[in-house]
Design a protein around this motif. Structure first.
Motif, PDB file in Angstrom:
ATOM      1  N   ILE A   2      33.241   3.642   8.853  1.00 49.01           N
ATOM      2  CA  ILE A   2      33.047   3.482   7.418  1.00 49.01           C
ATOM      3  C   ILE A   2      32.040   4.514   6.918  1.00 49.01           C
ATOM      4  N   LYS A   3      32.146   4.839   5.630  1.00 44.91           N
ATOM      5  CA  LYS A   3      31.251   5.822   5.026  1.00 44.91           C
ATOM      6  C   LYS A   3      30.577   5.221   3.800  1.00 44.91           C
ATOM      7  N   SER A   4      29.315   5.562   3.646  1.00 41.95           N
ATOM      8  CA  SER A   4      28.585   5.156   2.453  1.00 41.95           C
ATOM      9  C   SER A   4      29.007   6.030   1.279  1.00 41.95           C
ATOM     10  N   MET A   5      28.848   5.509   0.062  1.00 40.03           N
ATOM     11  CA  MET A   5      29.112   6.335  -1.111  1.00 40.03           C
ATOM     12  C   MET A   5      27.867   7.118  -1.530  1.00 40.03           C
ATOM     13  N   THR A   6      26.760   6.890  -0.836  1.00 43.54           N
ATOM     14  CA  THR A   6      25.534   7.633  -1.109  1.00 43.54           C
ATOM     15  C   THR A   6      25.461   8.827  -0.171  1.00 43.54           C
ATOM     16  N   THR A  48      40.041  23.656  -9.434  1.00 42.55           N
ATOM     17  CA  THR A  48      40.147  23.926  -7.994  1.00 42.55           C
ATOM     18  C   THR A  48      39.077  23.181  -7.214  1.00 42.55           C
ATOM     19  N   MET A  49      37.868  23.148  -7.746  1.00 41.54           N
ATOM     20  CA  MET A  49      36.768  22.459  -7.073  1.00 41.54           C
ATOM     21  C   MET A  49      37.012  20.958  -6.999  1.00 41.54           C
ATOM     22  N   ARG A  50      37.590  20.389  -8.045  1.00 42.12           N
ATOM     23  CA  ARG A  50      37.912  18.955  -8.028  1.00 42.12           C
ATOM     24  C   ARG A  50      38.921  18.642  -6.914  1.00 42.12           C
ATOM     25  N   GLU A  51      39.898  19.518  -6.758  1.00 44.39           N
ATOM     26  CA  GLU A  51      40.897  19.312  -5.709  1.00 44.39           C
ATOM     27  C   GLU A  51      40.256  19.385  -4.331  1.00 44.39           C
ATOM     28  N   ILE A  52      39.337  20.320  -4.139  1.00 43.13           N
ATOM     29  CA  ILE A  52      38.649  20.451  -2.853  1.00 43.13           C
ATOM     30  C   ILE A  52      37.832  19.203  -2.560  1.00 43.13           C
ATOM     31  N   ILE A  53      37.113  18.712  -3.551  1.00 36.28           N
ATOM     32  CA  ILE A  53      36.282  17.514  -3.370  1.00 36.28           C
ATOM     33  C   ILE A  53      37.139  16.300  -3.058  1.00 36.28           C
ATOM     34  N   ALA A  54      38.281  16.169  -3.748  1.00 31.87           N
ATOM     35  CA  ALA A  54      39.160  15.011  -3.544  1.00 31.87           C
ATOM     36  C   ALA A  54      39.738  14.967  -2.132  1.00 31.87           C
ATOM     37  N   GLN A  55      39.758  16.098  -1.437  1.00 28.98           N
ATOM     38  CA  GLN A  55      40.242  16.116  -0.053  1.00 28.98           C
ATOM     39  C   GLN A  55      39.237  15.485   0.905  1.00 28.98           C
ATOM     40  N   HIS A  56      37.983  15.385   0.487  1.00 30.64           N
ATOM     41  CA  HIS A  56      36.931  14.845   1.355  1.00 30.64           C
ATOM     42  C   HIS A  56      36.372  13.507   0.878  1.00 30.64           C
ATOM     43  N   VAL A  57      36.501  13.226  -0.407  1.00 29.42           N
ATOM     44  CA  VAL A  57      35.858  12.049  -0.995  1.00 29.42           C
ATOM     45  C   VAL A  57      36.887  11.268  -1.802  1.00 29.42           C
ATOM     46  N   THR A  58      36.868   9.935  -1.689  1.00 35.45           N
ATOM     47  CA  THR A  58      37.817   9.102  -2.434  1.00 35.45           C
ATOM     48  C   THR A  58      37.137   8.201  -3.456  1.00 35.45           C
ATOM     49  N   ARG A  59      35.856   7.861  -3.229  1.00 39.30           N
ATOM     50  CA  ARG A  59      35.139   7.005  -4.185  1.00 39.30           C
ATOM     51  C   ARG A  59      33.699   7.482  -4.308  1.00 39.30           C
ATOM     52  N   VAL A 229      36.974  -8.642   8.582  1.00 36.79           N
ATOM     53  CA  VAL A 229      35.877  -7.762   8.173  1.00 36.79           C
ATOM     54  C   VAL A 229      35.391  -6.943   9.363  1.00 36.79           C
ATOM     55  N   ARG A 230      35.245  -7.604  10.500  1.00 35.56           N
ATOM     56  CA  ARG A 230      34.778  -6.913  11.709  1.00 35.56           C
ATOM     57  C   ARG A 230      35.778  -5.832  12.133  1.00 35.56           C
ATOM     58  N   ARG A 231      37.061  -6.139  12.039  1.00 36.50           N
ATOM     59  CA  ARG A 231      38.088  -5.159  12.414  1.00 36.50           C
ATOM     60  C   ARG A 231      38.057  -3.944  11.486  1.00 36.50           C
ATOM     61  N   ILE A 232      37.930  -4.198  10.206  1.00 38.46           N
ATOM     62  CA  ILE A 232      37.952  -3.105   9.230  1.00 38.46           C
ATOM     63  C   ILE A 232      36.782  -2.157   9.440  1.00 38.46           C
ATOM     64  N   ILE A 233      35.595  -2.696   9.628  1.00 39.39           N
ATOM     65  CA  ILE A 233      34.411  -1.823   9.702  1.00 39.39           C
ATOM     66  C   ILE A 233      34.259  -1.153  11.064  1.00 39.39           C
ATOM     67  N   THR A 234      35.049  -1.565  12.044  1.00 37.85           N
ATOM     68  CA  THR A 234      34.954  -0.932  13.361  1.00 37.85           C
ATOM     69  C   THR A 234      36.184  -0.110  13.726  1.00 37.85           C
ATOM     70  N   GLU A 235      37.330  -0.402  13.115  1.00 37.63           N
ATOM     71  CA  GLU A 235      38.567   0.258  13.524  1.00 37.63           C
ATOM     72  C   GLU A 235      39.272   1.013  12.408  1.00 37.63           C
ATOM     73  N   HIS A 236      39.147   0.540  11.178  1.00 37.68           N
ATOM     74  CA  HIS A 236      39.938   1.111  10.086  1.00 37.68           C
ATOM     75  C   HIS A 236      39.411   2.481   9.681  1.00 37.68           C
ATOM     76  N   GLY A 238      39.518   5.642   6.654  1.00 36.18           N
ATOM     77  CA  GLY A 238      39.740   5.863   5.236  1.00 36.18           C
ATOM     78  C   GLY A 238      38.864   4.977   4.379  1.00 36.18           C
ATOM     79  N   SER A 239      39.274   4.829   3.115  1.00 37.70           N
ATOM     80  CA  SER A 239      38.508   4.054   2.145  1.00 37.70           C
ATOM     81  C   SER A 239      38.751   2.560   2.352  1.00 37.70           C
ATOM     82  N   VAL A 240      37.672   1.802   2.555  1.00 37.09           N
ATOM     83  CA  VAL A 240      37.804   0.372   2.843  1.00 37.09           C
ATOM     84  C   VAL A 240      36.943  -0.486   1.923  1.00 37.09           C
TER      85      VAL A 240
END
Length: 289
Positions: A2-6, A48-59, A229-236, A238-240
């Motif tokens: 999982i990734k933080s939005m900060t 172009t920059m928005r497209e580049i950012i969207a490839q790495h960040v979803t939220r 919840v445990r499965r999502i934060i350890t195995e999933h 992408g954006s969760v």
């Protein structure tokens, strides 16, 4: 993972006759909201920059700052806008006559004035390439900071899921005894109320009570949601964040139902303890991409 939005990242580099400083920072947001703070002559790169950012960040609410400074270049690739320089000199001379405390413009101040230094086309292309290169490099660092913060959030959630498991297990082991004690209290009150106890009526009333007091379904759903919840934060991958936020609502609903079916103070206390842990997790889930 999982990734933080900060997150935060800063990179810089020299391209052509320019030094570029690029900074990315973000906080939590329901969707991806990208804002740019950069010179107006770079606005054509925004799409172009928005497209580049969207490839790495979803939220996340993301801010990208770009600052460009001129460098001294002896290669002859720069041109000076002499007309603008002359105008600045004339204006400075006129204003100094009107305002005695006004100083002379320095060479550095003139060179840093917008449009005084004119780059040739190859410098313009180098600037565009440089901005995109730095953005990609910054995003790599940016994502890594989000992952490191995500590990802390993961540990926080796993710790509270473990505590919830322990609380539910403890109540499950107590529940048969709580039911027996409650039945004995009901029997004693009936004995006081009537001379004899109708066993059939007592069993009928107890069966109705058991339908209301049965918490096996709540236990099962709580454990199912905890496992998910445990499965999502350890195995999933992408954006969760949104999925976890939904599961926090489901956990809270089951904890409330458990409290409403309580037949003893222990049940009420467990419901409160679970809701406290769920709220702690929900606060952290708001920061997960």
């Amino acid at each position: 993972m999982i990734k933080s939005m900060t997150g935060f990242a800063h990179v810089s580099g020299e391209f052509g006759n320019k030094r570029i400083d690029l900074e990315i920072r973000s906080v939590n947001h329901r969707f991806l909201d990208v804002q740019f703070k950069m010179p107006e002559d770079l606005r054509y790169l925004e799409s172009t920059m928005r497209e580049i950012i969207a490839q790495h960040v979803t939220r996340g609410k993301l801010e990208c700052r770009i600052q460009i400074n001129n460098l001294v270049d002896n290669s002859g690739s720069l041109h000076i806008n002499h007309e603008l320089v002359n105008e600045l000199a004339i204006l400075n001379s006129q204003w100094r006559k009107q305002h005695e405390d006004l100083g002379k413009l320095t060479v550095a101040e003139i060179l840093n004035f917008p449009n005084v230094i004119i780059s040739v086309e190859k410098d313009h292309e180098a600037l565009a390439t440089g901005v995109q290169t730095l953005l990609n490099n910054a995003l790599l660092d940016f994502v890594e900071t989000r992952k490191r913060e995500g590990l802390k959030l993961q540990a926080h959630l796993l710790e509270r899921l473990e505590l919830m498991d322990d609380i539910i297990t403890a109540l499950e082991s107590l529940f048969p005894g709580l039911l027996k004690t409650h039945m004995q209290r009901v029997r004693a009150r009936l004995v006081e109320a009537v001379a004899s106890v109708d066993e059939d009526r007592l069993k009928q009333e107890f069966a109705l009570f058991m339908q209301k007091a049965d918490v096996d379904e709540e236990f099962s759903r709580l454990r199912t949601h905890i496992a998910e919840v445990r499965r999502i934060i350890t195995e999933h991958k992408g954006s969760v964040g949104k999925r976890l936020d939904f599961l926090m609502q489901e956990l809270n609903r089951e904890a409330n139902t458990l409290g409403s079916k309580s037949i003893a103070s222990e049940c009420t206390q467990v419901s409160v303890e679970l809701k406290v842990l769920i709220e702690q997790m929900r606060e952290q889930v708001q920061n997960i991409e």
